[in-house]
Design a protein around this motif. Structure first.
Motif, PDB file in Angstrom:
ATOM      1  N   ASN A   1     -15.025 -56.697  53.968  1.00 43.13           N
ATOM      2  CA  ASN A   1     -15.981 -55.876  53.217  1.00 43.13           C
ATOM      3  C   ASN A   1     -16.037 -54.441  53.726  1.00 43.13           C
ATOM      4  O   ASN A   1     -16.799 -53.637  53.203  1.00 43.13           O
ATOM      5  CB  ASN A   1     -17.377 -56.505  53.265  1.00 43.13           C
ATOM      6  CG  ASN A   1     -17.615 -57.470  52.143  1.00 43.13           C
ATOM      7  OD1 ASN A   1     -18.084 -57.084  51.084  1.00 43.13           O
ATOM      8  ND2 ASN A   1     -17.273 -58.735  52.358  1.00 43.13           N
ATOM      9  N   GLY A   2     -15.301 -54.123  54.775  1.00 46.67           N
ATOM     10  CA  GLY A   2     -15.277 -52.760  55.301  1.00 46.67           C
ATOM     11  C   GLY A   2     -16.521 -52.363  56.065  1.00 46.67           C
ATOM     12  O   GLY A   2     -16.874 -51.181  56.122  1.00 46.67           O
ATOM     13  N   VAL A   3     -17.184 -53.326  56.685  1.00 43.90           N
ATOM     14  CA  VAL A   3     -18.390 -53.039  57.460  1.00 43.90           C
ATOM     15  C   VAL A   3     -18.003 -52.210  58.689  1.00 43.90           C
ATOM     16  O   VAL A   3     -17.182 -52.646  59.488  1.00 43.90           O
ATOM     17  CB  VAL A   3     -19.102 -54.341  57.872  1.00 43.90           C
ATOM     18  CG1 VAL A   3     -20.231 -54.062  58.848  1.00 43.90           C
ATOM     19  CG2 VAL A   3     -19.614 -55.071  56.642  1.00 43.90           C
TER      20      VAL A   3
ATOM     21  N   PHE B   1     -19.775 -63.217  53.442  1.00 47.20           N
ATOM     22  CA  PHE B   1     -19.930 -62.316  52.306  1.00 47.20           C
ATOM     23  C   PHE B   1     -18.664 -62.355  51.455  1.00 47.20           C
ATOM     24  O   PHE B   1     -17.563 -62.182  51.978  1.00 47.20           O
ATOM     25  CB  PHE B   1     -20.130 -60.873  52.773  1.00 47.20           C
ATOM     26  CG  PHE B   1     -21.514 -60.551  53.271  1.00 47.20           C
ATOM     27  CD1 PHE B   1     -22.505 -61.493  53.364  1.00 47.20           C
ATOM     28  CD2 PHE B   1     -21.812 -59.248  53.642  1.00 47.20           C
ATOM     29  CE1 PHE B   1     -23.769 -61.167  53.822  1.00 47.20           C
ATOM     30  CE2 PHE B   1     -23.067 -58.905  54.096  1.00 47.20           C
ATOM     31  CZ  PHE B   1     -24.049 -59.876  54.183  1.00 47.20           C
ATOM     32  N   ALA B   2     -18.822 -62.546  50.163  1.00 44.91           N
ATOM     33  CA  ALA B   2     -17.692 -62.404  49.253  1.00 44.91           C
ATOM     34  C   ALA B   2     -17.277 -60.939  49.251  1.00 44.91           C
ATOM     35  O   ALA B   2     -18.097 -60.041  49.536  1.00 44.91           O
ATOM     36  CB  ALA B   2     -18.086 -62.845  47.846  1.00 44.91           C
ATOM     37  N   ARG B   3     -16.022 -60.683  48.930  1.00 46.32           N
ATOM     38  CA  ARG B   3     -15.546 -59.302  48.867  1.00 46.32           C
ATOM     39  C   ARG B   3     -16.442 -58.519  47.894  1.00 46.32           C
ATOM     40  O   ARG B   3     -16.717 -58.986  46.803  1.00 46.32           O
ATOM     41  CB  ARG B   3     -14.094 -59.264  48.416  1.00 46.32           C
ATOM     42  CG  ARG B   3     -13.426 -57.947  48.710  1.00 46.32           C
ATOM     43  CD  ARG B   3     -11.938 -58.000  48.403  1.00 46.32           C
ATOM     44  NE  ARG B   3     -11.157 -58.787  49.343  1.00 46.32           N
ATOM     45  CZ  ARG B   3     -10.668 -58.299  50.484  1.00 46.32           C
ATOM     46  NH1 ARG B   3     -10.908 -57.059  50.836  1.00 46.32           N
ATOM     47  NH2 ARG B   3      -9.946 -59.054  51.280  1.00 46.32           N
ATOM     48  N   GLY B   4     -16.929 -57.376  48.337  1.00 46.45           N
ATOM     49  CA  GLY B   4     -17.790 -56.534  47.514  1.00 46.45           C
ATOM     50  C   GLY B   4     -19.277 -56.690  47.787  1.00 46.45           C
ATOM     51  O   GLY B   4     -20.077 -55.893  47.305  1.00 46.45           O
ATOM     52  N   THR B   5     -19.659 -57.700  48.567  1.00 48.78           N
ATOM     53  CA  THR B   5     -21.083 -57.932  48.831  1.00 48.78           C
ATOM     54  C   THR B   5     -21.721 -56.761  49.567  1.00 48.78           C
ATOM     55  O   THR B   5     -22.806 -56.306  49.203  1.00 48.78           O
ATOM     56  CB  THR B   5     -21.290 -59.232  49.634  1.00 48.78           C
ATOM     57  OG1 THR B   5     -20.780 -60.328  48.880  1.00 48.78           O
ATOM     58  CG2 THR B   5     -22.754 -59.468  49.955  1.00 48.78           C
TER      59      THR B   5
END
Length: 181
Positions: free
Chosen positions: A42-44, A116-120
């Motif tokens: 998710n790029g967190v 988390f699903a991708r985009g969450t």
């Protein structure tokens, strides 16, 4: 408690901001690894990880493994808080959220068994922006129980009078109001 800090200064999320994820872990390193993989996907960019202490001597090895997994994260700015004693889930979460919101204006909250699903993460950040000044909105959730979902909502965002702890976000001003009650 022990705080470890690894800086990835200047890295921001795909959404262009440094909104921290408060991650709460206890003794399930296998689930935590999956949670961390989902956060990475998710790029967190920024994580405050709270690792509760062992309840008994039987849990010590599992807690140590969780802490090793957290220390091995190199893809995000990571703050690891290792509690020397077991404070329990409720105190860990409420205390950790308060600690992070003393530094940041907004937060995303995740436990070690949530993927988390991708985009969450991007969805939660967009919703934090959209509802920031709406006094009726105290938090944004990534999940709602089907029994609480309005029949006509389908997959669209909707409002409920309930809270869901399975991946959520809030603001300092809302958290402060909830603590006052």
């Amino acid at each position: 408690y022990t705080t470890l800090f690894r800086s990835r200064a200047g890295r921001v999320s795909e959404a262009g901001r440094m909104v921290p994820v408060a991650l709460f872990a206890y003794r399930r390193a296998d689930l935590l690894a999956r949670t961390l993989a989902a956060l990475r996907a998710n790029g967190v960019p920024l994580i405050y990880a709270f690792s509760d202490g062992a309840r008994t001597a039987v849990d010590e090895a599992d807690v140590a493994e969780v802490r090793r997994v957290l220390r091995d994260v190199t893809w995000a700015e990571m703050h690891v808080v290792e509690r020397p004693v077991n404070v329990g889930l409720s105190a860990s979460i409420t205390g950790g959220i308060s600690e992070v919101l003393a530094i940041h204006e907004e937060i995303v909250v995740c436990e070690d068994d949530i993927e988390f699903a991708r985009g969450t993460y991007g969805y939660l950040l967009a919703a934090l922006d959209r509802y920031r000044n709406e006094p009726r909105v105290m938090c944004i959730s990534g999940w709602t129980h089907p029994r609480m979902t309005p029949a006509d909502a389908h997959e669209a965002p909707h409002f409920t009078g309930r809270f869901s702890c399975w991946g959520w976000a809030t603001w300092r001003h809302a958290w402060t109001r909830s603590e006052e009650r």
